[in-house]
Structures are given as C-alpha cells and as structure tokens.
Design a protein around this motif. Structure first.
Motif, PDB file in Angstrom:
ATOM      1  N   GLU A 310       0.815  -1.210   0.000  1.00 49.80           N
ATOM      2  CA  GLU A 310       0.000   0.000   0.000  1.00 49.80           C
ATOM      3  C   GLU A 310       0.851   1.264   0.000  1.00 49.80           C
ATOM      4  OE1 GLU A 310      -3.991   1.813   2.067  1.00 49.80           O
ATOM      5  OE2 GLU A 310      -3.650  -0.311   1.781  1.00 49.80           O
ATOM      6  N   ALA A 311       2.023   1.221   0.626  1.00 52.24           N
ATOM      7  CA  ALA A 311       2.883   2.405   0.638  1.00 52.24           C
ATOM      8  C   ALA A 311       3.311   2.768  -0.779  1.00 52.24           C
ATOM      9  CB  ALA A 311       4.101   2.158   1.520  1.00 52.24           C
ATOM     10  N   ARG A 312       3.672   1.752  -1.537  1.00 52.05           N
ATOM     11  CA  ARG A 312       4.068   2.001  -2.925  1.00 52.05           C
ATOM     12  C   ARG A 312       2.858   2.436  -3.756  1.00 52.05           C
ATOM     13  NH1 ARG A 312       8.271   3.645  -5.904  1.00 52.05           N
ATOM     14  NH2 ARG A 312       8.303   2.671  -7.974  1.00 52.05           N
ATOM     15  N   ALA A 313       1.701   1.858  -3.448  1.00 46.89           N
ATOM     16  CA  ALA A 313       0.481   2.233  -4.167  1.00 46.89           C
ATOM     17  C   ALA A 313       0.149   3.701  -3.929  1.00 46.89           C
ATOM     18  CB  ALA A 313      -0.678   1.347  -3.724  1.00 46.89           C
ATOM     19  N   ARG A 314       0.374   4.196  -2.720  1.00 46.02           N
ATOM     20  CA  ARG A 314       0.111   5.616  -2.441  1.00 46.02           C
ATOM     21  C   ARG A 314       1.018   6.507  -3.293  1.00 46.02           C
ATOM     22  NH1 ARG A 314      -1.004   3.878   3.021  1.00 46.02           N
ATOM     23  NH2 ARG A 314       1.189   4.072   3.609  1.00 46.02           N
ATOM     24  N   GLN A 315       2.252   6.078  -3.509  1.00 44.54           N
ATOM     25  CA  GLN A 315       3.152   6.853  -4.355  1.00 44.54           C
ATOM     26  C   GLN A 315       2.646   6.880  -5.798  1.00 44.54           C
ATOM     27  OE1 GLN A 315       7.231   5.573  -3.909  1.00 44.54           O
ATOM     28  NE2 GLN A 315       7.035   5.377  -1.690  1.00 44.54           N
ATOM     29  N   ARG A 316       2.147   5.736  -6.300  1.00 43.37           N
ATOM     30  CA  ARG A 316       1.604   5.694  -7.664  1.00 43.37           C
ATOM     31  C   ARG A 316       0.371   6.587  -7.781  1.00 43.37           C
ATOM     32  NH1 ARG A 316       4.591   5.676 -10.824  1.00 43.37           N
ATOM     33  NH2 ARG A 316       5.905   6.256  -9.077  1.00 43.37           N
ATOM     34  N   LEU A 317      -0.490   6.533  -6.770  1.00 39.57           N
ATOM     35  CA  LEU A 317      -1.694   7.361  -6.792  1.00 39.57           C
ATOM     36  C   LEU A 317      -1.333   8.842  -6.772  1.00 39.57           C
ATOM     37  CD1 LEU A 317      -4.721   7.866  -6.648  1.00 39.57           C
ATOM     38  CD2 LEU A 317      -4.633   7.351  -4.192  1.00 39.57           C
ATOM     39  N   TYR A 318      -0.339   9.195  -5.972  1.00 40.71           N
ATOM     40  CA  TYR A 318       0.096  10.596  -5.899  1.00 40.71           C
ATOM     41  C   TYR A 318       0.605  11.065  -7.261  1.00 40.71           C
ATOM     42  CZ  TYR A 318       3.017  14.624  -4.676  1.00 40.71           C
ATOM     43  OH  TYR A 318       3.594  15.869  -4.617  1.00 40.71           O
ATOM     44  N   PHE A 349      -7.208  -1.051  -5.687  1.00 34.53           N
ATOM     45  CA  PHE A 349      -8.050  -0.250  -6.570  1.00 34.53           C
ATOM     46  C   PHE A 349      -8.870   0.750  -5.761  1.00 34.53           C
ATOM     47  CE2 PHE A 349     -12.157   0.526  -8.585  1.00 34.53           C
ATOM     48  CZ  PHE A 349     -11.771   0.990  -9.833  1.00 34.53           C
ATOM     49  N   ALA A 350      -9.305   0.351  -4.573  1.00 32.85           N
ATOM     50  CA  ALA A 350     -10.150   1.206  -3.734  1.00 32.85           C
ATOM     51  C   ALA A 350      -9.347   2.219  -2.920  1.00 32.85           C
ATOM     52  CB  ALA A 350     -10.996   0.348  -2.797  1.00 32.85           C
ATOM     53  N   LEU A 351      -8.032   2.259  -3.085  1.00 32.97           N
ATOM     54  CA  LEU A 351      -7.199   3.180  -2.300  1.00 32.97           C
ATOM     55  C   LEU A 351      -7.687   4.628  -2.360  1.00 32.97           C
ATOM     56  CD1 LEU A 351      -4.693   3.805  -0.593  1.00 32.97           C
ATOM     57  CD2 LEU A 351      -3.365   3.900  -2.734  1.00 32.97           C
ATOM     58  N   PRO A 352      -8.074   5.174  -3.517  1.00 31.03           N
ATOM     59  CA  PRO A 352      -8.545   6.568  -3.537  1.00 31.03           C
ATOM     60  C   PRO A 352      -9.777   6.818  -2.685  1.00 31.03           C
ATOM     61  CG  PRO A 352      -8.008   5.822  -5.762  1.00 31.03           C
ATOM     62  CD  PRO A 352      -8.001   4.606  -4.880  1.00 31.03           C
ATOM     63  N   ASP A 353     -10.507   5.766  -2.342  1.00 30.52           N
ATOM     64  CA  ASP A 353     -11.694   5.931  -1.500  1.00 30.52           C
ATOM     65  C   ASP A 353     -11.334   6.151  -0.037  1.00 30.52           C
ATOM     66  OD1 ASP A 353     -13.323   5.523  -3.722  1.00 30.52           O
ATOM     67  OD2 ASP A 353     -13.433   3.357  -3.394  1.00 30.52           O
ATOM     68  N   ARG A 354     -10.130   5.732   0.352  1.00 37.76           N
ATOM     69  CA  ARG A 354      -9.760   5.825   1.764  1.00 37.76           C
ATOM     70  C   ARG A 354      -8.528   6.700   2.020  1.00 37.76           C
ATOM     71  NH1 ARG A 354      -8.522   0.611  -0.011  1.00 37.76           N
ATOM     72  NH2 ARG A 354      -6.298   0.078   0.058  1.00 37.76           N
ATOM     73  N   TRP A 355      -7.888   7.183   0.937  1.00 33.09           N
ATOM     74  CA  TRP A 355      -6.706   8.035   1.115  1.00 33.09           C
ATOM     75  C   TRP A 355      -6.654   9.072   0.007  1.00 33.09           C
ATOM     76  CZ3 TRP A 355      -1.968   8.783  -1.637  1.00 33.09           C
ATOM     77  CH2 TRP A 355      -0.988   9.481  -0.917  1.00 33.09           C
ATOM     78  N   THR A 356      -6.523  10.330   0.397  1.00 38.18           N
ATOM     79  CA  THR A 356      -6.405  11.433  -0.555  1.00 38.18           C
ATOM     80  C   THR A 356      -4.979  11.944  -0.547  1.00 38.18           C
ATOM     81  OG1 THR A 356      -8.700  12.092  -0.188  1.00 38.18           O
ATOM     82  CG2 THR A 356      -7.232  13.728  -1.172  1.00 38.18           C
ATOM     83  N   TRP A 389      10.226  12.969   0.403  1.00 39.80           N
ATOM     84  CA  TRP A 389       8.946  13.116   1.124  1.00 39.80           C
ATOM     85  C   TRP A 389       8.030  11.930   0.843  1.00 39.80           C
ATOM     86  CZ3 TRP A 389       4.083  14.851  -1.217  1.00 39.80           C
ATOM     87  CH2 TRP A 389       3.086  15.163  -0.277  1.00 39.80           C
ATOM     88  N   MET A 390       7.954  11.516  -0.416  1.00 38.90           N
ATOM     89  CA  MET A 390       7.137  10.359  -0.773  1.00 38.90           C
ATOM     90  C   MET A 390       7.686   9.095  -0.124  1.00 38.90           C
ATOM     91  SD  MET A 390       6.572  11.147  -4.841  1.00 38.90           S
ATOM     92  CE  MET A 390       6.012   9.478  -5.145  1.00 38.90           C
ATOM     93  N   ALA A 391       9.011   8.929  -0.140  1.00 43.19           N
ATOM     94  CA  ALA A 391       9.623   7.732   0.436  1.00 43.19           C
ATOM     95  C   ALA A 391       9.369   7.633   1.931  1.00 43.19           C
ATOM     96  CB  ALA A 391      11.123   7.728   0.153  1.00 43.19           C
ATOM     97  N   ASN A 392       9.147   8.767   2.580  1.00 46.57           N
ATOM     98  CA  ASN A 392       8.846   8.794   4.015  1.00 46.57           C
ATOM     99  C   ASN A 392       7.343   8.760   4.296  1.00 46.57           C
ATOM    100  OD1 ASN A 392      11.382   9.291   5.906  1.00 46.57           O
ATOM    101  ND2 ASN A 392      11.768  10.325   3.956  1.00 46.57           N
ATOM    102  N   ASP A 393       6.551   8.403   3.274  1.00 45.82           N
ATOM    103  CA  ASP A 393       5.105   8.217   3.394  1.00 45.82           C
ATOM    104  C   ASP A 393       4.355   9.525   3.646  1.00 45.82           C
ATOM    105  OD1 ASP A 393       2.851   6.674   3.148  1.00 45.82           O
ATOM    106  OD2 ASP A 393       2.802   6.063   5.249  1.00 45.82           O
ATOM    107  N   PHE A 394       4.770  10.581   2.932  1.00 39.83           N
ATOM    108  CA  PHE A 394       4.018  11.833   2.863  1.00 39.83           C
ATOM    109  C   PHE A 394       3.790  12.493   4.236  1.00 39.83           C
ATOM    110  CE2 PHE A 394       2.685   8.905  -0.468  1.00 39.83           C
ATOM    111  CZ  PHE A 394       2.902   9.637  -1.618  1.00 39.83           C
ATOM    112  N   PRO A 395       4.845  12.698   5.010  1.00 39.59           N
ATOM    113  CA  PRO A 395       4.656  13.353   6.319  1.00 39.59           C
ATOM    114  C   PRO A 395       4.256  14.815   6.142  1.00 39.59           C
ATOM    115  CG  PRO A 395       6.986  13.188   5.795  1.00 39.59           C
ATOM    116  CD  PRO A 395       6.266  12.413   4.737  1.00 39.59           C
ATOM    117  N   MET A 396       3.515  15.336   7.103  1.00 41.06           N
ATOM    118  CA  MET A 396       3.097  16.736   7.054  1.00 41.06           C
ATOM    119  C   MET A 396       3.557  17.513   8.290  1.00 41.06           C
ATOM    120  SD  MET A 396       1.730  16.950   4.105  1.00 41.06           S
ATOM    121  CE  MET A 396       0.931  18.560   4.129  1.00 41.06           C
TER     122      MET A 396
END
Length: 418
Positions: A310-318, A349-356, A389-396
């Motif tokens: 999922e961490a890698r998937a978040r990078q693809r979605l971003y 596939f449902a990742l955009p439904d639970r993470w923006t 920043w992406m490699a660190n899982d998008f910290p804010m």
C-alpha cells in the motif's frame, strides 16, 4: 412478403418530438414512419434512444411543412433526401424514401421513391429494416420480425453485396450482434465478412474507431471480439497482437466492481501490453488525445503493480491521479493471470476511496532561503525533496519536513561538490 405486428407501448409515436414530426408528415397523400433502431429496440423491450423518420414526402415538402409548423430546419443532407428538424430542442432526422438506381460502393446512385419495401431493402440488417407507422403497426418487408424474436443479426439480401456497398458493415455486423444478438453470429454473414475483410483497409480510421468502441461496450463484446479474431479481422483493425484473455478478465473485473463498461479500458486490455502498442492503436484508430493518454499511461510498466504494497500504491496514486492510477491498476489486474489475488487488487483499486494524496508542502522559496538560486538546480532540488517526502510516506509535520529539506540540500551539495 410484408408481415405486421403492433407495438402496444410506444408513447413516443404520438408524443414528444418524434410524435409531432410523424403527425406533421402524415396526411395529404404522404406517409411517415419511424424506422431502424428505434423500432428494433421497442420490439426487444430496450430503451428507445434516437428516433429516425422516413417519409414519402420529398425534401422540399418536408421543409415546407416544418417551417409552417415553426420547426427549425437544418439541411444536413438534403441532396440525399435528409433534413433534420429541431423540435422542442431535440433533433429529429427525416429522410425521404430512396431506391438504388446504380450501386458502386457507398456512392450508390439513388432516386427518391414511394416504395417502403424498396427503401427497406437498401438497409443493412433485417432487424434494422423494420418501420412503424403512427398507429403502432410494425411493417416488416425484409424478414426482420422473426430475426428480432430469435435475436439473430442477418444481412438483408446477399451479404457479399451488402458488404461490398460499404465494408464498414463488417464491423457493424459484429457490433450489432454483440449488442442485440445471441449465440454464434449468422453463418452466411460471418463467411461473407471473411471474404470481404481486405476491404477494411480502405475504411477511414475514424469510422473504424466509432464502431469498435461501440462494440467493446456491448453486452456480447467478448464473444463478438473472439469471433472477429478467429475470422482474421482484428489483425487488420488493430495491426498487432490481440489479447483475448485480458479482455475477458477486464470485463469480469468491471462486473465484480460494479463499474460501467469502458471502451478505453477494454481496448487497453485487448491491445496494449507496452506503451508502443498504445501509440500504434492511436495512429490506426485516430484516437482522441484523452484516449491516447489513457492507453499510454495504462501500458507504462503496469507489471510493476503486481504484489505492490500500500505504501508504494500511495506513491503511484500521488503521481498519477485517481483516474490514471485506477486505469493502470485495472490493466495490471486484467493481465495478472488466473491466479491473481483478486482481493488484493480490489483493495488497492479502492485506495482513492480511503486516502487522498496531500499537497507537497515544500516550495521553491523554502530552498531559495537555503541558498539555492533560481534555475535548473532549484528544480532538481525540489524533485529530490519530493522523492524523499514520498519515500517517508508523505509526512506533514513541520519538523519532519524541515529535516527533509535540510537533508536534501546537504545531499545536493555533496553530489555537486558545492
């Protein structure tokens, strides 16, 4: 021999734009009927969309009556007997009955007529050769009623002749079968399509694209496509390998996820393994810019999605955005084979439904304040920082972002011996 049947529930014959046009053009020695797909769909219990009207009245008489009634008239093909009447804001196409005088492909010489049977005999398939008068009586001059009942798509008259008049009818044969037929395609039409397949080369890419994309979203898309592959048609259309397995898988995935059929997704599954395939399809079919971009993105290293966490998937979605992320995910899933982890693919596939995806918090000004001047170096530093920043899982968190910025500067200066 003409046969008849009555439509019992067709309010569009007497109300709305089509009903008003039929009422206008019937009487005073003239007759008008609804023809083609609207009649077929009504008989099959399907939604009636566009309604075309045929009439014995000459185009000049159609125009005269329409203007007297206050309808807007658009002479879309008046030299061929077709005018479009705009009624209640909706266009209704009206065509005077015609009959062939000489036939030479799509440029057949025709004359206006008053014979409903001869007009019907000019059409492509029996189920499209039906007409219905304003009283609901369906007129069948070409054997279309039994074919509608049997859900059988059959050419009117000699299939070879019909195809030679317009080779696009090969694609229409399979497309109409995919939409309204059952079982195997009509054998005579199928064999005629094989005999006439060389004629596909003379068709415009735009006309092929239109028919193919419609076919791919029809209920019988897979079976019709498989039949076209077996007939040696798809190679002439797509110019490369066709992948029936991924197409079947894509259709199944759409059903399982409750997605509407997508022509672009199905075309990608059928014909795209690498980005070069997307370029070829775009050229051969004259795809739109959006269709080209979608296929190109889908084909870009889709195989890297297999087994992705999922961490890698978040990078693809971003990076991709929701639409392209999901399209590439679906192509990867469709090409993953029978042993694919359906639950895992569906979860990603449902990742955009639970993470923006958040907005990258660092700006050019943050690095200019750290001594990086405007220019290529600044863009390079920003890209390095975003990757970190992406490699660190998008910290804010501010302190974490500060560390990323400082470490990026240090890395950049080290790499460039600054």
């Amino acid at each position: 021999m003409t046969s008849q049947r009555r439509l019992v529930d067709a309010p569009w014959l007497t109300t709305g734009p089509a009903g008003r046009v039929l009422a206008l053009l019937n009487g005073d020695g003239e007759e008008a009927r609804a023809v083609g797909g609207a009649v077929r769909n009504a008989l099959m219990g399907l939604a009636v969309g566009e309604i075309d009207i045929a009439t014995t009245a000459l185009p000049e008489e159609v125009v005269r009556r329409a203007k007297a009634a206050g309808f807007k008239v658009v002479p879309t093909g008046i030299e061929h007997g077709t005018v479009t009447l705009v009624v209640e804001g909706s266009p209704v196409e009206v065509t005077t009955l015609r009959e062939d005088v000489e036939t030479f492909g799509r440029k057949a010489k025709v004359m206006f007529g008053r014979d409903w049977q001869r007009d019907a005999e000019r059409r492509d398939f029996t189920m499209n050769g039906l007409s219905v008068s304003i009283d609901g009586v369906v007129h069948d001059h070409v054997g279309g009623l039994p074919d509608v009942d049997a859900k059988r798509v059959r050419f009117i008259g000699d299939p070879d002749r019909r195809i030679a008049e317009d080779y696009l009818r090969i694609l229409r044969f399979f497309r109409i079968h995919a939409a309204y037929g059952e079982g195997a395609p009509d054998r005579e039409g199928y064999l005629a399509s094989i005999r006439g397949r060389e004629g596909i080369a003379g068709l415009s890419a735009e006309r092929i694209r239109m028919e193919l994309l419609k076919l791919l979203v029809a209920p019988g898309a897979y079976a019709a496509t498989e039949a076209m592959v077996d007939a040696g048609l798809m190679l002439r259309i797509l110019g490369g390998v066709t992948y029936l397995g991924p197409l079947s898988k894509m259709i199944g995935i759409e059903h399982s996820l409750g997605l509407a059929p997508s022509a672009v997704l199905r075309l990608g599954a059928l014909g795209v393994a690498v980005t070069e395939d997307a370029k070829r399809l775009t050229q051969r079919l004259r795809l739109t810019n959006e269709e080209n971009k979608a296929l190109d993105s889908m084909g870009h290293r889709w195989w890297r999605l297999k087994g992705m966490d999922e961490a890698r998937a978040r990078q693809r979605l971003y990076r991709l955005g929701t639409a392209r992320y999901r399209n590439r995910m679906l192509l990867g899933w469709a090409r993953a084979g029978r042993d694919a982890d359906a639950e895992g693919w569906a979860h990603l596939f449902a990742l955009p439904d639970r993470w923006t995806p958040p907005v990258f918090p660092l700006k050019a000004a943050d690095f200019m304040a750290r001594g990086i001047a405007k220019g290529p170096a600044l863009g390079h530093v920003l890209a390095l920082a975003e990757d970190a920043w992406m490699a660190n899982d998008f910290p804010m968190e501010v302190d974490v972002i500060t560390v990323i910025a400082d470490q990026t500067i240090a890395r950049f200066k080290h790499d460039h011996r600054l």
